[in-house]
Write an enzyme that holds these catalytic residues in place. Structure first.
Site, PDB file in Angstrom:
ATOM      1  N   ASP A  33       0.868  -1.163   0.000  1.00 48.75           N
ATOM      2  CA  ASP A  33       0.000   0.000   0.000  1.00 48.75           C
ATOM      3  C   ASP A  33       0.910   1.218   0.000  1.00 48.75           C
ATOM      4  OD1 ASP A  33      -2.700   1.080   0.199  1.00 48.75           O
ATOM      5  OD2 ASP A  33      -2.055   1.839   2.153  1.00 48.75           O
ATOM      6  N   GLU A  67      -1.461  -1.253  -6.090  1.00 47.97           N
ATOM      7  CA  GLU A  67      -2.582  -0.591  -6.726  1.00 47.97           C
ATOM      8  C   GLU A  67      -2.107   0.248  -7.902  1.00 47.97           C
ATOM      9  OE1 GLU A  67      -6.426   1.601  -4.679  1.00 47.97           O
ATOM     10  OE2 GLU A  67      -4.460   1.728  -3.780  1.00 47.97           O
ATOM     11  N   CYS A 124     -12.439  -5.853   4.795  1.00 47.74           N
ATOM     12  CA  CYS A 124     -11.716  -6.624   5.806  1.00 47.74           C
ATOM     13  C   CYS A 124     -11.036  -7.778   5.089  1.00 47.74           C
ATOM     14  CB  CYS A 124     -12.670  -7.158   6.867  1.00 47.74           C
ATOM     15  SG  CYS A 124     -11.891  -8.393   7.940  1.00 47.74           S
ATOM     16  N   CYS A 183     -12.432 -11.404   6.460  1.00 45.48           N
ATOM     17  CA  CYS A 183     -13.766 -11.966   6.219  1.00 45.48           C
ATOM     18  C   CYS A 183     -14.491 -11.331   5.040  1.00 45.48           C
ATOM     19  CB  CYS A 183     -14.614 -11.846   7.489  1.00 45.48           C
ATOM     20  SG  CYS A 183     -15.111 -10.160   7.843  1.00 45.48           S
ATOM     21  N   CYS A 200     -13.177  -4.853  12.708  1.00 43.84           N
ATOM     22  CA  CYS A 200     -14.189  -5.433  11.834  1.00 43.84           C
ATOM     23  C   CYS A 200     -15.331  -5.939  12.708  1.00 43.84           C
ATOM     24  CB  CYS A 200     -13.595  -6.577  11.026  1.00 43.84           C
ATOM     25  SG  CYS A 200     -14.836  -7.465  10.084  1.00 43.84           S
ATOM     26  N   CYS A 245     -15.719 -10.094  12.159  1.00 46.72           N
ATOM     27  CA  CYS A 245     -14.762 -11.076  12.693  1.00 46.72           C
ATOM     28  C   CYS A 245     -13.918 -10.517  13.841  1.00 46.72           C
ATOM     29  CB  CYS A 245     -13.886 -11.630  11.574  1.00 46.72           C
ATOM     30  SG  CYS A 245     -12.713 -10.428  10.937  1.00 46.72           S
ATOM     31  N   ASP A 272      -3.732   0.624   6.696  1.00 49.18           N
ATOM     32  CA  ASP A 272      -2.808   0.458   5.572  1.00 49.18           C
ATOM     33  C   ASP A 272      -2.370  -0.992   5.393  1.00 49.18           C
ATOM     34  OD1 ASP A 272      -2.881   3.192   5.161  1.00 49.18           O
ATOM     35  OD2 ASP A 272      -1.251   3.537   6.583  1.00 49.18           O
TER      36      ASP A 272
HETATM   37 ZN   LIG Z   1     -13.617  -9.127   9.249  1.00 49.60          ZN
END
Ligand SMILES: [Zn+2]
Length: 392
Positions: A179, A263, A316, A319, A335, A338, A345
């Site tokens: 990143d 990216e 995330c 998950c 999150c 999860c 980052d």
């Molecule tokens: Zn998650």
């Protein structure tokens, strides 16, 4: 086989400097001429000229402008090849639209053949007497080409590219995601962070003082020229520091890994945001990606670009939950599905790594950004995004 560049300072005498000035000038002229012609023709007829057409037109151009014949004709062809790669990078969205070359910027031309280093360490180029060169390290491999450059502050360099056997990265199957950021320059999916040294920002105060002094000098005066040189030297120092720093990181990353995903950036679009512009130009991501690519070629590390519409920060990576309300200022979040607490980052870097492993075609037009979010959001159970996408 891989290629490696050796950069040495050269010290041309007055006569040689005058001839080099001609070479730089002709190369710049040819580059700008064909950039202009290509853009004009495209605007008129949507026909896009390339190296093949340019090379033919160059013959006519030389009979129109006789002085082009004074320099090495192979160097002019190399300039056209550079222009072609600038266009290729633009169409692959790896760079902006090619810019016109300016006299006040770094000047360069390349010699692809018929150059050598003689027994005294002097550099021999076509149509020139041998130039004094300081060789500070041993040149390994077979020389393939040499680029002669001049910095705005008046230093000359020769960068000799050789081809040699270079051991590839160990076949450990290591893949990472990167990143790119402003606060930290690079964050990897393994949690490693490389700070952003902000060389330009640091020199800014000094630069401002010098530029103020420069603005008070009379045009064409000797003092003004001196002041100009000082400003150029500060810029050069910043560029060198940044270059060294990026060389170290890109070397470390390409040596250790077999694949890096990152990216694809819309640097031009981001630089248009004036608040971010200064910081982003200081980071010089585009330059860094170029380094990753050519070092990747040398060390056997593949560089994957992930579409910039992929929601790498919001998802995330464990998950697949999409955090819609994530803003730039949130550095850490938990999150709700999860319960993992993410460094924003690092999570983005992990997503980039996962996504390149999934190998889903991501050409533009295939999925709209919204579709992509929905598709990935649908797939919170598997965490990889693969199944939801392959059903499509
Ligand atoms: Zn998650």
């Amino acid at each position: 086989m891989g290629s490696k560049a050796y950069k040495f300072r050269i010290y041309p005498n007055n006569e040689q400097s005058a001839f080099l000035a001609k070479c730089f000038g002709c190369s710049r002229f040819v580059y700008n001429y064909f950039l202009r012609v290509t853009t004009d023709i495209y605007a008129e007829s949507k026909k896009s000229l390339r190296y093949k057409e340019w090379a033919k037109l160059l013959v006519n151009l030389k009979s129109e402008f006789e002085w082009l014949k004074e320099v090495n004709s192979q160097s002019l062809q190399q300039t056209l090849k550079d222009l072609e790669s600038a266009f290729t990078r633009f169409f692959k969205k790896l760079g902006g639209f090619p810019n016109f070359k300016k006299r006040s910027h770094r000047q360069s031309f390349r010699v692809p053949q018929y150059f050598s280093i003689d027994e005294n360490g002097f550099l021999r180029l076509p149509k020139m007497t041998p130039i004094k060169m300081v060789i500070h390290r041993k040149i390994l491999g077979t020389p393939k080409n040499v680029t002669i450059s001049k910095t705005p502050s008046g230093k000359y360099y020769a960068s000799i590219v050789t081809e040699q056997d270079i051991p590839h990265a160990p076949l450990n199957g290591d893949k990472i995601g990167l990143d790119l950021g402003v606060k930290e320059f690079v964050i990897t999916s393994t949690g490693e962070k490389f700070e952003n040294p902000r060389y330009f920002q640091r020199s800014l105060r000094r630069l401002k003082i010098r530029q103020k002094r420069l603005s008070r000098k009379q045009k064409g005066s000797n003092n003004r020229n001196k002041a100009l040189l000082t400003v150029a030297k500060i810029h050069e120092k910043v560029a060198n520091q940044r270059q060294d720093y990026q060389h170290k990181i890109s070397l470390k990353l390409t040596c250790k890994n077999q694949a890096i995903s990152v990216e694809s950036l819309n640097i031009k679009g981001m630089v248009k945001n004036r608040k971010l512009a200064k910081q982003i130009s200081d980071v010089a991501w585009g330059n860094f990606l170029t380094m990753l690519e050519y070092k990747g070629d040398i060390y056997g590390c593949e560089i994957h670009y992930v579409d910039r519409f992929f929601p790498s920060s919001k998802r995330c990576s464990n998950c697949g939950y999409i955090k819609e309300d994530l803003t730039l200022s949130i550095r850490e979040w938990q999150c709700p599905e999860c319960q993992i607490i993410w460094d924003t980052d690092v999570n983005a870097a992990i997503n980039l790594m996962l996504f390149s492993q999934v190998k889903i075609p991501l050409e533009e037009g295939k999925f709209t950004p919204d579709q992509l979010v929905v598709r990935l959001g649908m797939n919170r159970d598997t965490g990889s995004g693969q199944e939801a996408l392959s059903k499509a």
